[in-house]
Motif scaffolding. Structure first.
Motif, PDB file in Angstrom:
ATOM      1  N   ARG A 144      22.084  -3.073  20.300  1.00 61.37           N
ATOM      2  CA  ARG A 144      22.107  -4.499  20.625  1.00 61.37           C
ATOM      3  C   ARG A 144      23.532  -5.037  20.520  1.00 61.37           C
ATOM      4  O   ARG A 144      24.006  -5.786  21.367  1.00 61.37           O
ATOM      5  N   ALA A 145      24.248  -4.626  19.471  1.00 61.44           N
ATOM      6  CA  ALA A 145      25.633  -5.071  19.299  1.00 61.44           C
ATOM      7  C   ALA A 145      26.497  -4.630  20.478  1.00 61.44           C
ATOM      8  O   ALA A 145      27.343  -5.384  20.968  1.00 61.44           O
ATOM      9  N   ALA A 146      26.261  -3.405  20.973  1.00 60.72           N
ATOM     10  CA  ALA A 146      27.043  -2.912  22.111  1.00 60.72           C
ATOM     11  C   ALA A 146      26.777  -3.763  23.348  1.00 60.72           C
ATOM     12  O   ALA A 146      27.703  -4.101  24.097  1.00 60.72           O
ATOM     13  N   ASP A 147      25.497  -4.136  23.571  1.00 64.14           N
ATOM     14  CA  ASP A 147      25.169  -4.984  24.727  1.00 64.14           C
ATOM     15  C   ASP A 147      25.846  -6.347  24.608  1.00 64.14           C
ATOM     16  O   ASP A 147      26.390  -6.877  25.592  1.00 64.14           O
ATOM     17  N   LEU A 148      25.828  -6.922  23.393  1.00 64.65           N
ATOM     18  CA  LEU A 148      26.484  -8.221  23.187  1.00 64.65           C
ATOM     19  C   LEU A 148      27.987  -8.103  23.437  1.00 64.65           C
ATOM     20  O   LEU A 148      28.603  -8.996  24.028  1.00 64.65           O
ATOM     21  N   ALA A 149      28.566  -6.984  23.016  1.00 68.77           N
ATOM     22  CA  ALA A 149      30.001  -6.773  23.210  1.00 68.77           C
ATOM     23  C   ALA A 149      30.332  -6.749  24.692  1.00 68.77           C
ATOM     24  O   ALA A 149      31.276  -7.402  25.148  1.00 68.77           O
ATOM     25  N   VAL A 150      29.536  -6.006  25.467  1.00 63.27           N
ATOM     26  CA  VAL A 150      29.804  -5.906  26.902  1.00 63.27           C
ATOM     27  C   VAL A 150      29.624  -7.269  27.573  1.00 63.27           C
ATOM     28  O   VAL A 150      30.415  -7.647  28.441  1.00 63.27           O
ATOM     29  N   ALA A 151      28.624  -8.016  27.124  1.00 66.62           N
ATOM     30  CA  ALA A 151      28.425  -9.354  27.697  1.00 66.62           C
ATOM     31  C   ALA A 151      29.662 -10.219  27.470  1.00 66.62           C
ATOM     32  O   ALA A 151      30.132 -10.920  28.374  1.00 66.62           O
ATOM     33  N   HIS A 152      30.226 -10.145  26.263  1.00 67.48           N
ATOM     34  CA  HIS A 152      31.436 -10.923  25.958  1.00 67.48           C
ATOM     35  C   HIS A 152      32.589 -10.478  26.851  1.00 67.48           C
ATOM     36  O   HIS A 152      33.329 -11.303  27.397  1.00 67.48           O
ATOM     37  N   LEU A 153      32.736  -9.156  27.009  1.00 66.40           N
ATOM     38  CA  LEU A 153      33.860  -8.636  27.787  1.00 66.40           C
ATOM     39  C   LEU A 153      33.702  -8.971  29.268  1.00 66.40           C
ATOM     40  O   LEU A 153      34.691  -9.232  29.960  1.00 66.40           O
ATOM     41  N   GLN A 154      32.450  -8.955  29.771  1.00 64.69           N
ATOM     42  CA  GLN A 154      32.247  -9.291  31.188  1.00 64.69           C
ATOM     43  C   GLN A 154      32.759 -10.693  31.489  1.00 64.69           C
ATOM     44  O   GLN A 154      33.311 -10.945  32.551  1.00 64.69           O
ATOM     45  N   THR A 155      32.589 -11.627  30.546  1.00 60.88           N
ATOM     46  CA  THR A 155      33.068 -12.987  30.794  1.00 60.88           C
ATOM     47  C   THR A 155      34.556 -13.138  30.500  1.00 60.88           C
ATOM     48  O   THR A 155      35.238 -13.883  31.188  1.00 60.88           O
ATOM     49  N   HIS A 156      35.065 -12.448  29.468  1.00 62.74           N
ATOM     50  CA  HIS A 156      36.435 -12.731  29.032  1.00 62.74           C
ATOM     51  C   HIS A 156      37.457 -11.689  29.453  1.00 62.74           C
ATOM     52  O   HIS A 156      38.639 -11.936  29.368  1.00 62.74           O
ATOM     53  N   ALA A 157      37.023 -10.495  29.839  1.00 59.53           N
ATOM     54  CA  ALA A 157      37.993  -9.429  30.124  1.00 59.53           C
ATOM     55  C   ALA A 157      37.647  -8.718  31.409  1.00 59.53           C
ATOM     56  O   ALA A 157      37.771  -7.496  31.521  1.00 59.53           O
ATOM     57  N   ALA A 158      37.209  -9.498  32.417  1.00 59.51           N
ATOM     58  CA  ALA A 158      36.722  -8.873  33.646  1.00 59.51           C
ATOM     59  C   ALA A 158      37.815  -8.061  34.326  1.00 59.51           C
ATOM     60  O   ALA A 158      37.538  -7.030  34.934  1.00 59.51           O
ATOM     61  N   GLY A 159      39.062  -8.497  34.218  1.00 57.72           N
ATOM     62  CA  GLY A 159      40.121  -7.825  34.965  1.00 57.72           C
ATOM     63  C   GLY A 159      40.689  -6.592  34.289  1.00 57.72           C
ATOM     64  O   GLY A 159      41.485  -5.865  34.889  1.00 57.72           O
ATOM     65  N   ALA A 160      40.299  -6.329  33.042  1.00 60.50           N
ATOM     66  CA  ALA A 160      40.949  -5.245  32.302  1.00 60.50           C
ATOM     67  C   ALA A 160      40.543  -3.879  32.845  1.00 60.50           C
ATOM     68  O   ALA A 160      39.433  -3.694  33.332  1.00 60.50           O
ATOM     69  N   ARG A 161      41.478  -2.917  32.758  1.00 62.80           N
ATOM     70  CA  ARG A 161      41.226  -1.572  33.249  1.00 62.80           C
ATOM     71  C   ARG A 161      40.324  -0.801  32.283  1.00 62.80           C
ATOM     72  O   ARG A 161      39.595   0.085  32.673  1.00 62.80           O
ATOM     73  N   ALA A 162      40.418  -1.127  31.000  1.00 63.15           N
ATOM     74  CA  ALA A 162      39.601  -0.414  30.012  1.00 63.15           C
ATOM     75  C   ALA A 162      39.225  -1.360  28.884  1.00 63.15           C
ATOM     76  O   ALA A 162      39.992  -2.257  28.530  1.00 63.15           O
ATOM     77  N   TRP A 163      38.003  -1.169  28.352  1.00 61.91           N
ATOM     78  CA  TRP A 163      37.553  -1.934  27.181  1.00 61.91           C
ATOM     79  C   TRP A 163      37.389  -0.971  26.023  1.00 61.91           C
ATOM     80  O   TRP A 163      36.847   0.124  26.176  1.00 61.91           O
ATOM     81  N   PHE A 164      37.807  -1.389  24.851  1.00 64.41           N
ATOM     82  CA  PHE A 164      37.576  -0.591  23.642  1.00 64.41           C
ATOM     83  C   PHE A 164      36.683  -1.404  22.714  1.00 64.41           C
ATOM     84  O   PHE A 164      37.033  -2.532  22.343  1.00 64.41           O
ATOM     85  N   ILE A 165      35.523  -0.844  22.402  1.00 62.03           N
ATOM     86  CA  ILE A 165      34.524  -1.578  21.619  1.00 62.03           C
ATOM     87  C   ILE A 165      34.288  -0.843  20.305  1.00 62.03           C
ATOM     88  O   ILE A 165      33.665   0.216  20.289  1.00 62.03           O
ATOM     89  N   GLY A 166      34.820  -1.390  19.214  1.00 58.08           N
ATOM     90  CA  GLY A 166      34.515  -0.829  17.898  1.00 58.08           C
ATOM     91  C   GLY A 166      33.134  -1.296  17.480  1.00 58.08           C
ATOM     92  O   GLY A 166      32.853  -2.490  17.504  1.00 58.08           O
TER      93      GLY A 166
END
Lengths: 543, 117, 119
Positions: free
Chosen positions: A61-83
Motif C-alpha cells: 500500500r505504501a508503494a502505491d501511495l508513493a507512486v501516486a505522489h510521484l505521478q503528480t509531483h515528478a512526472a517528468g523525472a527519468r527515474a524514481w527512487f522509492i525507499g
C-alpha cells in the motif's frame, strides 16, 4: 632519496601525511560516525514512531501511495527512487532528479496516508555519511579529493610501516611521562600499529568502493567505456531496459511488491522505477543484503506496464565480483551486529587518533627553541590542527545541538543545521589563528568548547524532546554516549592545561623502561642512545 | 551468543598479547625482578601465540569463516589497545592481565562447549 | 661550500623533490591505468571478471610505483624505471588491442547493456 631507503620513506611519510592529514581527519571522524548513521538519523527525528513489524500489504500500500505522489509531483523525472518503510523507520523516502541544474528532490511520506510526514526537516546521519566521501562539495570534486587523499594515505601507511623498524618491540610501548615529543610519537605509533589491519583494510576498500570512478580504464578497454554494460555483466544489477520512446502507463506497483516479497526472503529496501511514463518502464525491487560480508542486494525486475517479472538477481557472483562486493561490504560494515559494530567504531576512533596525533606530532617535533618565535609554517599547521582536530568534533556536536534548538517549522531548517556545523568549524579554526592566543590555550579552549557542545546537545535532548521519545531508554543511551564524549574531551582539555612539559629534548636520554622506571643502562632490547635519537628523527622525517 | 564469543575473543586476545609482551625483555624486566631468560622468553612467546591462535579458532568455530576472522582481528585490536593503555598507567598489572583473562576465557569456553553452538 | 652554491644545491634538491612528486603522481597513475587496461584485456577470465580483477589490483600497482619513485637513488633513475615500465605496458596494450577479436560479444555472457547503479 636523501640518504637511504628508510630515510626517504620517513620523509615521504611525514610530508604526505601532513598534506592530506586535515582532510583525512575529517573523513575519519565522519566515517566513524557513519557506523551509527541510522542511529544518528533516528536521534535527530525524535517524532518518528517505530513499528513492531510491517506486513506485506502495508508495504505494498505504501508503494502505491508513493507512486501516486510521484505521478503528480515528478512526472517528468527519468527515474524514481522509492525507499520503502521499515519497522525501525516507517517512512516512505522519495528521491528524484528534476531538470539539470536544479537540486534533487527528496520527500518523506507517511506510509499510511501518503501525506508528507510530520517530522522536523533534517539531513540526519546522511549528512555526515555523504561528507565522509564528498566533503559537502559537488560530488565529482569531493569524491576525487577524498580518493586522492585516500591514495596518499595508503602511501603514508606503507612508508610508515617501512619507516617503523621495530614494530614488534614498540608494539606495546606507550610512554606518557617522557619528553612530549616521545609521547606523541608513541601515541601515533600505538594507534597506527595496533589497528593496522583495520587501517589498511579501510583505506584500500575505501578506494575500491569508488574504484571504477578513479580507475575506469579497464572498462574503457574492454567495454568501450560502457559502465552500465559492465555492471550488468558482473551480475551486480539487473539487465537494463532502454526507453522505447513511446508513452506507456505504469501498472499498479502493489502487486509487484507482493510478488517480490514472496520471491526473496530479505527485507525489501526500495523500488527503482526507470522511465516511469515509457512503454518500456521498469520497476526494480531492491532488497537488503543477505547476512554475510558481501555487499550485494538481491533484485527483482518487473516490466513496468504489464507487471511481469523480467529478471531475478540473487547471489551467484563470480570470484572477482564477489571480492569486490566483499570489500565494499567490509568498508560499510552493514553486516556488523552491535558487538562487532562497537569494534569497528573503536577502530575508526583509533584511525582518527592516528591521523590527529600525526598532525600534532608535526608541530611538536618542530617546536621553536626557547625564546624563539614560531615561523609562519608552524603557525599555519598549528591553526589548522586546532581547527580540525578539536574544531571538527565540536562541529559535529553543534550539528546535533541545533537540531534540538531550531524551531521545527523554520524554513530551510536542514540547511541551517549544516550551516551550524560549518560555522562552528570555521569559527574554531579562525580563533586558533588569533596571534595573541598561546598554542596550549588554543588547544585546551577548543577541546573545552567541544566538550561543552556535546554536553549541551545531550541536555537539550532531555529538556526539549523528552516528550517525543518513543523509547526513552534508547534516547537516554544515545545521550549517555554524548556525555561520555564530552567527558573524554574535557579530560583532554584539562590535561593540556595541567601538563608540565619535561625539560625539552634531553638528547642523551637512556632508553626509558615503561612505567616510569628509567633503565639505568640500555638493555638488550634497547639501543645506545644516539641510535635511538637518530631513529626518532628519522621517523619524524627530519633527517 | 555473539556477545559471549566476543568476550571470549577479547579474553584470549588479552592473555595472548599480554604473554607476548612479557616475552620482550624491555617489558618483562619492568615487572619482574629476575631478568628475562631465553627459555622463559620462548615460553611466553609460544603461550602468547597459542592463545591468539585459539582465539581465531574460537571465532571461526562460532562465527564461520567469513565473520570469524573479522571478529578475531577486531577483538585483537581492542585487546591490544586496552592492554597498552592500562599498562601505561599500571605496569605492575602485567601478570594479572594474562592470568585473569585466561581464567575467564577458560570459564566461558567451558560454558560455551557445554551449551553448544 | 659558499652560501651561494649552498643555496643553489638547496634549490636543486627542492626541484628534485618536486620532480619526484610529479613523477609519482603522474607515473603512478599512468602505469596503474595501463596495467588495468592491459590486464582487463588479457587475463584468462570472462570479460567482467578480468575488468574487476584488474581494477581491484590497480591501486596496489599505483602504491608500488609511488614507493619506488621515492625510494630510487636518483630522479633520473626513477624516471627511467617508471618510463620503461609504462612503455612496456603501453606496447603490450597496443598489441592486445590489435590482436583482440573484432568488436562483438566479448568472452563473457555476451553484450548486455546496463542500467544505472542504485542511488
Amino acid at each position: 632519496m636523501r640518504n637511504g631507503f628508510r630515510q626517504s620513506m620517513a620523509w615521504l611519510h611525514t610530508w604526505s601525511g601532513l598534506i592530506v592529514g586535515w582532510v583525512l581527519f575529517a573523513v575519519f571522524v565522519t566515517g566513524t560516525a557513519s557506523y551509527y548513521r541510522t542511529d544518528i538519523t533516528r536521534w535527530m527525528q525524535p517524532e518518528l514512531r517505530r513499528e513492531a513489524s510491517l506486513d506485506p500489504d502495508a508495504v505494498a500500500r505504501a508503494a502505491d501511495l508513493a507512486v501516486a505522489h510521484l505521478q503528480t509531483h515528478a512526472a517528468g523525472a527519468r527515474a524514481w527512487f522509492i525507499g520503502l518503510p521499515q519497522p525501525d523507520r516507517p517512512l516512505v523516502d522519495l528521491f528524484w532528479r528534476g531538470r539539470p541544474g536544479t537540486p534533487p528532490n527528496r520527500v518523506f511520506l507517511d506510509p499510511r496516508t501518503g501525506e508528507p510526514a510530520a517530522l522536523r526537516d533534517t539531513r540526519g546521519g546522511d549528512f555526515l555519511y555523504r561528507f565522509h566521501f564528498e566533503l559537502h562539495l559537488p560530488p565529482l570534486w569531493g569524491r576525487w579529493i577524498v580518493g586522492i587523499c585516500a591514495m596518499i594515505m595508503l602511501v603514508a601507511l606503507v612508508s610508515g610501516i617501512i619507516t617503523h623498524r621495530r614494530i614488534f618491540v614498540d608494539f606495546f610501548t606507550l610512554r606518557r611521562d617522557k619528553a612530549v615529543q616521545r609521547g606523541w610519537l608513541d601515541a601515533h605509533n600505538v594507534t597506527g600499529v595496533l589497528a593496522l589491519p583495520f587501517h589498511l583494510m579501510i583505506t584500500y576498500t575505501g578506494v575500491i568502493t569508488l574504484g571504477l570512478m578513479y580507475m575506469p580504464w579497464g572498462v574503457t578497454a574492454a567495454y568501450k567505456g560502457d559502465m552500465q554494460a559492465f555492471f550488468a555483466e558482473t551480475g551486480q544489477v539487473t539487465q537494463p531496459r532502454p526507453a522505447a520512446g513511446r508513452p506507456g502507463t505504469l501498472a499498479p506497483v502493489g502487486p509487484m511488491v507482493r510478488h517480490a516479497l514472496a520471491t526473496i526472503p530479505e527485507p525489501l529496501e526500495r523500488l527503482t522505477v526507470q522511465n516511469p511514463r515509457d512503454a518500456n518502464a521498469t520497476v526494480i525491487a531492491v532488497f537488503e543484503e543477505p547476512h554475510g560480508l558481501s555487499h550485494e542486494h538481491p533484485q527483482v525486475a518487473f516490466d513496468g506496464t504489464t507487471g511481469a517479472v523480467v529478471e531475478v538477481r540473487a547471489g551467484g557472483l563470480r570470484p572477482a565480483a564477489r571480492t569486490f562486493t566483499t570489500m565494499v561490504g567490509l568498508h560499510e560494515a552493514h553486516f556488523a551486529g552491535p558487538a562487532l559494530r562497537v569494534l569497528f567504531f573503536l577502530c575508526g576512533l583509533m584511525g582518527t587518533a592516528m591521523v590527529g596525533s600525526g598532525l600534532v606530532l608535526w608541530n611538536v617535533a618542530r617546536l621553536p627553541k626557547k625564546g624563539g618565535a614560531p615561523g609562519f609554517g608552524w603557525r599555519l599547521v598549528h591553526g589548522l590542527n586546532v581547527g580540525t582536530v578539536a574544531g571538527l568534533p565540536a562541529a559535529v556536536a553543534a550539528y546535533l545541538l541545533v537540531n534540538r534548538l531550531l524551531p521545527a517549522g523554520l524554513a530551510g531548517r536542514a540547511e541551517w543545521e549544516v550551516r551550524a556545523f560549518f560555522g562552528v568549524w570555521l569559527a574554531t579554526t579562525l580563533v586558533a589563528f588569533l596571534p595573541p592566543l598561546r598554542p596550549r590555550l588554543a588547544w585546551s579552549g577548543a577541546m573545552a568548547l567541544a566538550a561543552l557542545l556535546y554536553l549541551a546537545a545531550a541536555a537539550a535532548d532531555v529538556l526539549t524532546a523528552r516528550g517525543l521519545w518513543d523509547d526513552p531508554a534508547w534516547f537516554l543511551g544515545f545521550d549517555a554516549v554524548l556525555v561520555l564524549l564530552a567527558a573524554a574531551l574535557a579530560v583532554v582539555s584539562r590535561k593540556i592545561v595541567r601538563y608540565e612539559p619535561p625539560r625539552r629534548a634531553r638528547k642523551a636520554d637512556p632508553v626509558p623502561a615503561p612505567g616510569g622506571r628509567v633503565a639505568a643502562k640500555p638493555r638488550s632490547a634497547g639501543q645506545p642512545a644516539p641510535a635511538m635519537r637518530r631513529e626518532t628523527e628519522t621517523r619524524l622525517g627530519r633527517a | 551468543m555473539t556477545a559471549i564469543v566476543v568476550l571470549l575473543n577479547l579474553g584470549l586476545g588479552l592473555a595472548g598479547l599480554g604473554a607476548l609482551r612479557l616475552s620482550l625483555a624491555r617489558h618483562h624486566d619492568a615487572v619482574f625482578a629476575v631478568p628475562l631468560a631465553r627459555r622463559r622468553a620462548l615460553a611466553w612467546r609460544a603461550g602468547g601465540w597459542v592463545a591468539i591462535a585459539l582465539s581465531l579458532a574460537v571465532a571461526v568455530r562460532f562465527e564461520g569463516w567469513d565473520f570469524g576472522p573479522v571478529q578475531w582481528l577486531g577483538t585483537l585490536t581492542a585487546a591490544a589497545l586496552a592492554l597498552v593503555v592500562v599498562l601505561s598507567y599500571h605496569p605492575r598489572l602485567a601478570w594479572w592481565l594474562v592470568v585473569l583473562p585466561l581464567l575467564s576465557s577458560a570459564a566461558l569456553l567451558t560454558g560455551l562447549s557445554a551449551g553448544g553452538p | 661550500m659558499t652560501s651561494r652554491s649552498a643555496a643553489k644545491a638547496d634549490l636543486l634538491a627542492r626541484a628534485a623533490v618536486l620532480g619526484r612528486v610529479v613523477l609519482a603522481a603522474g607515473g603512478g597513475y599512468g602505469t596503474a591505468a595501463l596495467a588495468t587496461a592491459l590486464l582487463s584485456l588479457t587475463l584468462p577470465l570472462t570479460r567482467a571478471e578480468a575488468v574487476t580483477a584488474a581494477t581491484l589490483a590497480s591501486f596496489v600497482v599505483m602504491v608500488g610505483v609511488v614507493v619506488y619513485v621515492f625510494a630510487a637513488r636518483s630522479l633520473v633513475r626513477a624516471a627511467l624505471g617508471v618510463g620503461g615500465t609504462a612503455l612496456l605496458l603501453g606496447g603490450a596494450l597496443w598489441l592486445a588491442i590489435g590482436l583482440a577479436p573484432a568488436p562483438g560479444p566479448g568472452p563473457g555472457t555476451g553484450a548486455r547493456p546496463g542500467m544505472s547503479v542504485p542511488a
